[in-house]
Design a protein around this motif. Structure first.
Motif, PDB file in Angstrom:
ATOM      1  N   SER A 468       0.844  -1.184   0.000  1.00 21.06           N
ATOM      2  CA  SER A 468       0.000   0.000   0.000  1.00 21.06           C
ATOM      3  C   SER A 468       0.887   1.245   0.000  1.00 21.06           C
ATOM      4  N   GLY A 469       0.269   2.411  -0.200  1.00 25.51           N
ATOM      5  CA  GLY A 469       1.044   3.650  -0.207  1.00 25.51           C
ATOM      6  C   GLY A 469       1.756   3.894   1.105  1.00 25.51           C
ATOM      7  N   GLY A 470       1.051   3.655   2.218  1.00 29.67           N
ATOM      8  CA  GLY A 470       1.666   3.844   3.520  1.00 29.67           C
ATOM      9  C   GLY A 470       2.784   2.853   3.784  1.00 29.67           C
ATOM     10  N   GLN A 471       2.599   1.604   3.375  1.00 27.45           N
ATOM     11  CA  GLN A 471       3.645   0.601   3.564  1.00 27.45           C
ATOM     12  C   GLN A 471       4.893   0.943   2.748  1.00 27.45           C
ATOM     13  N   ALA A 472       4.692   1.344   1.486  1.00 25.75           N
ATOM     14  CA  ALA A 472       5.833   1.719   0.652  1.00 25.75           C
ATOM     15  C   ALA A 472       6.577   2.900   1.252  1.00 25.75           C
ATOM     16  N   GLN A 473       5.837   3.873   1.797  1.00 26.01           N
ATOM     17  CA  GLN A 473       6.475   5.025   2.411  1.00 26.01           C
ATOM     18  C   GLN A 473       7.315   4.618   3.621  1.00 26.01           C
ATOM     19  N   ARG A 474       6.794   3.703   4.424  1.00 22.67           N
ATOM     20  CA  ARG A 474       7.536   3.280   5.616  1.00 22.67           C
ATOM     21  C   ARG A 474       8.757   2.429   5.255  1.00 22.67           C
ATOM     22  N   VAL A 475       8.685   1.662   4.161  1.00 29.65           N
ATOM     23  CA  VAL A 475       9.864   0.918   3.715  1.00 29.65           C
ATOM     24  C   VAL A 475      10.955   1.891   3.276  1.00 29.65           C
ATOM     25  N   ALA A 476      10.558   2.973   2.585  1.00 27.65           N
ATOM     26  CA  ALA A 476      11.536   3.981   2.199  1.00 27.65           C
ATOM     27  C   ALA A 476      12.143   4.668   3.410  1.00 27.65           C
ATOM     28  N   LEU A 477      11.320   4.931   4.434  1.00 30.61           N
ATOM     29  CA  LEU A 477      11.835   5.520   5.674  1.00 30.61           C
ATOM     30  C   LEU A 477      12.784   4.550   6.376  1.00 30.61           C
ATOM     31  N   ALA A 478      12.424   3.265   6.378  1.00 30.35           N
ATOM     32  CA  ALA A 478      13.298   2.266   6.993  1.00 30.35           C
ATOM     33  C   ALA A 478      14.640   2.199   6.274  1.00 30.35           C
TER      34      ALA A 478
END
Length: 550
Positions: A468-478
């Motif tokens: 999802s958009g939120g999951q992809a964003q958090r993977v980038a943050l990680a």
């Protein structure tokens, strides 16, 4: 557009092209020797047979003739081999050069251009150079070498035929230039339409979900049909000009050789020219026109590659204009605990300052939020720190000046507004850029990025497909957090890290960022969300007039 047989920028940006030209020149000289030897041997065999010499007497000439024919075939094979390898090396060098140029120009460059066009240039555009190297350039080299030598030999043998060749030979370059202008014009339009087709297709795929929600997906069918029709029309125009130009060049060369043949025939009849000389010159006459004629014909096959190469050279020229930064490389280990200081930093993309000069210090161990209304220049300020945007003023870390060319960023980790994920597992994306994947650190980075539920072994598609958009964003943050912890970076920059998160997940992310800051890293977050501002240790409010630290 100016027609140039060989763009000098090719030699500047692709060193392998120099070796290709040198090898082509050597093969061109050998080919010329074979042409002259073949014509002379054929003349000796024919005139000898007419004079009544037997097969035994002519057999040495026939044997040498067969050897010359085999040698010429071998030279053709060697030329094709060098062309194929040269094209592969040059394409590789240009691709790497374009990628490096995009890196040097930074995200601001891609923001002004459609990334699909750059991808088309790196893919289809560079592959189109195959015809340029395998067909056009070899014939161009042969023209420069073979034609002058053959004309000179004809001049020594029969000056009358040489005059006919010298008078008619310039007609072919004239036709080539006239046709070349038309070809490059329609080829440029075709290349432009191909770029529109690529970018339109990518944009349609990217917004397909939104189009589907609002019931507008069928309108894109008409739009794509219109673009593909325009591309088909432009392609047919290129083919039409190619066929007409081939006919014109063949006609000009045939008429020129015919004039030489008629002159030789008339002089053979009245006895003013010997058979051996006439036959020798008649065999060489087509060879004088053939390379030049092939250059014109093969130019059309390589026109698409020439158009793409011109775009690549323009991009490389833009990157070359960026001055080399004389700032010495940072001693990363000595600057881990330094303060990131900005003094009178103003971003200017060439159309005036984006915001007022900013002077601020980002202290290690502190979570700092850059806040302010949209469009005030928060993201541009981050781009200046990253070296992606031109700016005035100074940026230093621990008292040492930071390079403005974005070539040395070992002290920095960052994540932008758009998560750029590649095909692989989540662990591969989080540890992107590291020599090896530390699964323990991957798990910790996901935990700090409020994504502990994500399995590091979960496969991810191109662009984060499957998340999802939120999951992809958090993977980038990680990924940014992983780099900061793994390489002991001094600064972590994040641009709107919680824009796609709900309040509960946002709160967990802010807990993780505070924990990262406590390790001694200066965490700088661009955000306009009130929850992020309230959790900050320090808030820098950017306004059109100034920056205020709260």
């Amino acid at each position: 557009m100016k027609v140039r047989p060989l763009d000098p920028r090719l030699l500047r940006y692709a060193v392998s092209a120099r070796w290709f030209l040198a090898g082509g020149a050597a093969l061109g000289l050998a080919t010329t020797a074979c042409i002259l030897a073949f014509a002379w041997l054929i003349t000796e065999c024919v005139t000898g047979a007419i004079e009544g010499r037997g097969l035994t007497e002519l057999s040495p000439y026939i044997g040498i003739l067969a050897a010359v024919a085999l040698l010429r075939a071998g030279l053709v094979y060697a030329q094709d081999l060098i062309a194929a390898r040269g094209a592969a090396k040059v394409k590789s060098e240009l691709r790497l050069g374009v990628l490096d140029a995009v890196r040097r120009l930074g995200p601001s460059f891609l923001a002004e251009r459609n990334s699909a066009r750059v991808a088309t240039l790196l893919g289809r555009g560079m592959d189109a150079l195959d015809d340029y190297f395998s067909k056009y350039l070899p014939q161009l080299i042969l023209t420069v070498i073979v034609t002058p030598i053959v004309v000179f030999v004809v001049l020594l043998s029969d000056w009358v035929s040489a005059v006919f060749i010298l008078v008619t030979l310039p007609l072919i370059p004239v036709f080539m230039v006239l046709i070349g202008w038309a070809t490059q014009a329609v080829q440029r339009k075709q290349w432009s339409v191909l770029g529109d087709l690529s970018s339109g297709f990518v944009d349609t795929l990217g917004g397909l979900a939104t189009l589907k929600i609002f019931g507008r997906e069928f309108r894109q069918v008409k739009r794509m049909r219109s673009i593909t029709t325009a591309y088909r029309v432009q392609t047919m125009r290129v083919l039409r000009i190619s066929f007409l130009s081939s006919f014109a060049l063949e006609l000009a060369a045939s008429l020129s050789v015919a004039l030489v043949a008629v002159s030789i025939g008339l002089r053979l009849v009245d006895g003013s020219l010997g058979l051996s000389v006439g036959l020798f010159v008649l065999l060489l006459a087509p060879e004088a026109f053939l390379p030049l004629r092939q250059v014109g014909a093969n130019f059309h096959a390589s026109a698409e590659g020439v158009a793409a190469a011109d775009d690549a050279f323009a991009l490389l020229d833009d990157a070359r204009k960026i001055p080399a930064d004389a700032t010495p490389a940072l001693d990363h280990g000595a600057l881990v605990s330094g303060v990131l200081s900005l003094r009178d930093v103003t971003v200017d993309y060439g159309e005036g300052a984006v915001a007022a000069p900013v002077s601020v210090d980002f202290t290690p161990g502190v979570l700092t939020v850059l806040a302010g209304p949209s469009g005030v220049g928060k993201s541009s300020l981050l781009a200046a720190i990253l070296g992606f945007a031109p700016y005035s003023g100074s940026v230093s870390l621990g008292g040492h000046p930071i390079s403005s060319s974005a070539t040395e960023r070992g002290w920095l980790a960052w994540a932008g507004q758009r998560p750029s994920l590649s095909m692989g597992t989540i662990a591969d994306n989080v540890a992107l850029g590291s020599d090896k994947v530390d699964l323990g650190l991957v798990g910790r980075a996901l935990q700090l990025a409020a994504a502990p539920e994500l399995d590091p072994d979960l496969p991810v598609g191109v662009g984060g497909a499957g998340l999802s958009g939120g999951q992809a964003q958090r993977v980038a943050l990680a990924r940014a957090i992983y780099r900061a912890l793994d390489r002991r970076c001094a600064v972590l920059l994040l641009d709107e890290p919680s824009s796609a998160l709900d309040h509960a997940t946002e709160a967990r992310l802010l807990d993780g960022l505070a924990a990262v800051a406590r390790t001694g890293i200066a965490v700088v977050v661009v955000s306009h969300r009130q929850a992020v501002i309230e959790r900050a240790d320090s808030v820098v409010r950017i306004s059109p007039r100034s920056a205020v630290t709260v």
